[in-house]
Design an enzyme around this catalytic site. Structure first.
Site, mmCIF file in Angstrom:
data_model
loop_
_atom_site.group_PDB
_atom_site.id
_atom_site.type_symbol
_atom_site.label_atom_id
_atom_site.label_comp_id
_atom_site.label_asym_id
_atom_site.label_seq_id
_atom_site.Cartn_x
_atom_site.Cartn_y
_atom_site.Cartn_z
ATOM 1 C CD GLU A 86 97.394 147.060 52.904
ATOM 2 O OE1 GLU A 86 98.819 147.251 52.369
ATOM 3 O OE2 GLU A 86 96.815 147.399 51.481
ATOM 4 C CB CYS A 112 88.162 147.429 51.063
ATOM 5 S SG CYS A 112 89.199 146.488 49.998
ATOM 6 C CB CYS A 119 96.701 136.310 49.937
ATOM 7 S SG CYS A 119 95.714 134.852 48.899
ATOM 8 C CB CYS A 123 97.815 136.870 42.387
ATOM 9 S SG CYS A 123 95.621 135.751 42.434
ATOM 10 C CB CYS A 126 98.116 140.310 44.278
ATOM 11 S SG CYS A 126 97.648 140.880 46.063
ATOM 12 C CB CYS A 343 94.997 144.188 47.832
ATOM 13 S SG CYS A 343 95.200 142.744 48.011
HETATM 14 N N1 SAH Z 1 91.499 137.358 47.073
HETATM 15 C C1 SAH Z 1 90.526 137.771 46.829
HETATM 16 C C2 SAH Z 1 90.475 138.801 47.558
HETATM 17 C C3 SAH Z 1 91.471 139.820 47.719
HETATM 18 S S1 SAH Z 1 92.030 140.917 46.414
HETATM 19 C C4 SAH Z 1 90.427 138.184 45.264
HETATM 20 O O1 SAH Z 1 90.999 138.018 44.509
HETATM 21 O O2 SAH Z 1 89.767 138.423 44.890
HETATM 22 C C5 SAH Z 1 90.909 142.223 45.970
HETATM 23 C C6 SAH Z 1 91.157 142.819 44.395
HETATM 24 O O3 SAH Z 1 92.187 143.698 44.675
HETATM 25 C C7 SAH Z 1 91.336 141.436 43.520
HETATM 26 O O4 SAH Z 1 90.101 141.690 42.548
HETATM 27 C C8 SAH Z 1 92.567 141.698 42.929
HETATM 28 O O5 SAH Z 1 92.891 141.326 41.651
HETATM 29 C C9 SAH Z 1 92.944 143.079 42.802
HETATM 30 N N2 SAH Z 1 94.288 143.386 43.064
HETATM 31 C C10 SAH Z 1 94.850 142.479 43.805
HETATM 32 N N3 SAH Z 1 96.314 143.468 43.124
HETATM 33 C C11 SAH Z 1 95.845 144.668 42.432
HETATM 34 C C12 SAH Z 1 96.689 146.076 41.698
HETATM 35 N N4 SAH Z 1 97.882 145.723 41.757
HETATM 36 N N5 SAH Z 1 95.738 146.753 41.544
HETATM 37 C C13 SAH Z 1 94.381 146.420 40.691
HETATM 38 N N6 SAH Z 1 93.705 145.568 41.851
HETATM 39 C C14 SAH Z 1 94.216 144.527 42.798
HETATM 40 FE FE1 SF4 Z 2 95.231 136.660 47.109
HETATM 41 FE FE2 SF4 Z 2 95.819 138.985 45.968
HETATM 42 FE FE3 SF4 Z 2 95.051 136.486 44.300
HETATM 43 FE FE4 SF4 Z 2 93.856 137.979 46.197
HETATM 44 S S1 SF4 Z 2 94.394 138.578 43.903
HETATM 45 S S2 SF4 Z 2 94.156 136.266 45.773
HETATM 46 S S3 SF4 Z 2 94.830 138.629 47.645
HETATM 47 S S4 SF4 Z 2 97.129 136.640 45.918
#
Ligand code: SAH
Ligand code: SF4
Length: 355
Positions: A86, A112, A119, A123, A126, A343
């Site tokens: 994406e 973005c 990944c 997390c 995510c 994301c």
């Molecule tokens: N992996 C890197 C960059 C990609 S994620 C990182 O974690 O920083 C980019 C941002 O999207 C991160 O700050 C992440 O915490 C956020 N993100 C992921 N899932 C989300 C959600 N459900 N709602 C809002 N932000 C989210």
């Molecule tokens: Fe990976 Fe999503 Fe965590 Fe960013 S927020 S490190 S994309 S699992």
């Protein structure tokens, strides 16, 4: 076939003789937006034919496009091997005053980009993390996302956009290709996007932050902090077992930053998890001594997620606390909430539709 977008200008100069052709090729690709080598009119026909047989110009194909009511646009791109990633285009209206004191409006674009398919970090909040890791994107696949978005949206080649590495994937887990992409983006014969307009967001791989700092690309750093104590953070981000908050703060303190810039700390607000004033207080303490800026993000709920969106009043109170304690803080409005912009969410929807 190898994509020509994977090559830095120096690499292209080494491959194409005479080497001044590399500059022309770069300009055709990134400034004239050509769709084929045959359109590169100042190259000899034989060279165009040869390039055609050696390289592809388009490593991406649009699978899906969604427009949000706030103007942001989200794309799902297919890669050459059928996988998909994406990319989001975020236009921001800016109001400025010109030399005559007249109010002028213009739009600043931020793209973005994704850095991996999936990944490894996993997390809890995510969607990208939930689907696991598939592969790294090449530098060219990262660069192509911005080139395609500019082209598809008729954004003038001379308009410089900002780049945030906040799409799918953990950029510092694909350090080599991300660093290369930063350089290709910055090339003056290419998109000419200075590293200071590029922000690399990481879940906090401390050792990789140090490595990126020692390479000193000039790109800005964003840390997805999301919690102020290890106990909470480890529940949200299992990577915190390997790299705890203290190690991240230490790595950030060593990171070279431009005098006029700050390190961005992203803080995903989740209802009843990390949204108390107690957390705000700890955050101020944690970031004291760092030139920091905090970006509060509303958790964007998705189907099956165990977390909730924070109340607006808690968000405000948290932001006010930080700002009144000299910690610069902004609230990121959930751009494109209606197009599932967080994301991994568009891809997930596409998959559900296919299932
Ligand atoms: N992996 C890197 C960059 C990609 S994620 C990182 O974690 O920083 C980019 C941002 O999207 C991160 O700050 C992440 O915490 C956020 N993100 C992921 N899932 C989300 C959600 N459900 N709602 C809002 N932000 C989210
Ligand atoms: Fe990976 Fe999503 Fe965590 Fe960013 S927020 S490190 S994309 S699992």
């Amino acid at each position: 076939m190898k994509t020509i977008l994977d090559l830095s200008k120096q690499e292209l100069e080494a491959e194409i003789k005479p080497s001044f052709r590399a500059k022309q090729i770069y300009q055709w690709i990134y400034q004239q937006y050509v769709g084929s080598f045959d359109e590169m009119l100042n190259l000899p026909k034989s060279m165009r034919t040869e390039l055609e047989t050696r390289y592809s110009l388009s490593p991406l194909r649009v699978l899906k496009e969604e427009q949000s009511s706030d103007g942001s646009k989200k794309y799902l791109f297919a890669l050459h091997d059928g996988l998909s990633v994406e990319t989001v285009l975020l236009p921001m209206k800016i109001e400025e005053f010109d030399e005559d004191g007249q109010r002028v409006h213009h739009t600043r674009y931020t793209v973005c980009v994704s850095s991996q398919v999936g990944c490894k970090i996993g997390c809890a909040f995510c969607l990208t993390g939930k689907s696991g890791f598939v592969r790294n994107l090449s530098a060219g696949e990262i660069v192509a996302q911005v080139l395609f978005l500019k082209k598809l949206n008729n954004i003038d080649a001379a308009r410089r956009v900002n780049i945030v590495y906040m799409g799918m994937g953990e950029p510092l887990d694909n350090l080599q290709n991300v660093v290369k992409a930063v350089g290709i983006f910055a090339d003056i014969d290419g998109l000419s996007i200075s590293p200071r307009r590029q922000t690399i967001s990481t879940s906090g791989l401390s050792s990789q932050i140090e490595k990126l700092g020692s390479i000193d690309t000039g790109a800005l750093l964003a840390i997805s902090l999301h919690a102020v104590d290890d106990e909470t953070r480890v529940k949200l981000m299992p990577i915190n077992k390997a790299y705890n908050i203290k190690s991240i703060i230490e790595a950030v303190k060593k990171f070279p930053i431009d005098m006029r810039k700050r390190v961005l700390f992203e803080y995903l607000m989740i209802k009843d998890v990390n949204d108390s004033l107690e957390s705000a207080k700890k955050l101020v303490k944690l970031l004291s001594g760092i030139k920091a800026k905090v970006n509060l993000i509303y958790f964007n709920p998705h189907a099956g997620s165990e977390f909730g969106r924070p109340d607006e009043k808690d968000m405000r109170a948290f932001a006010d606390f930080l700002n009144s304690h000299a910690l610069l803080c902004t609230i990121r409005r959930s751009k494109g909430l209606d197009i599932s912009a967080a994301c991994g969410q568009l891809k997930q929807r596409q998959q559900n539709e296919l299932d």
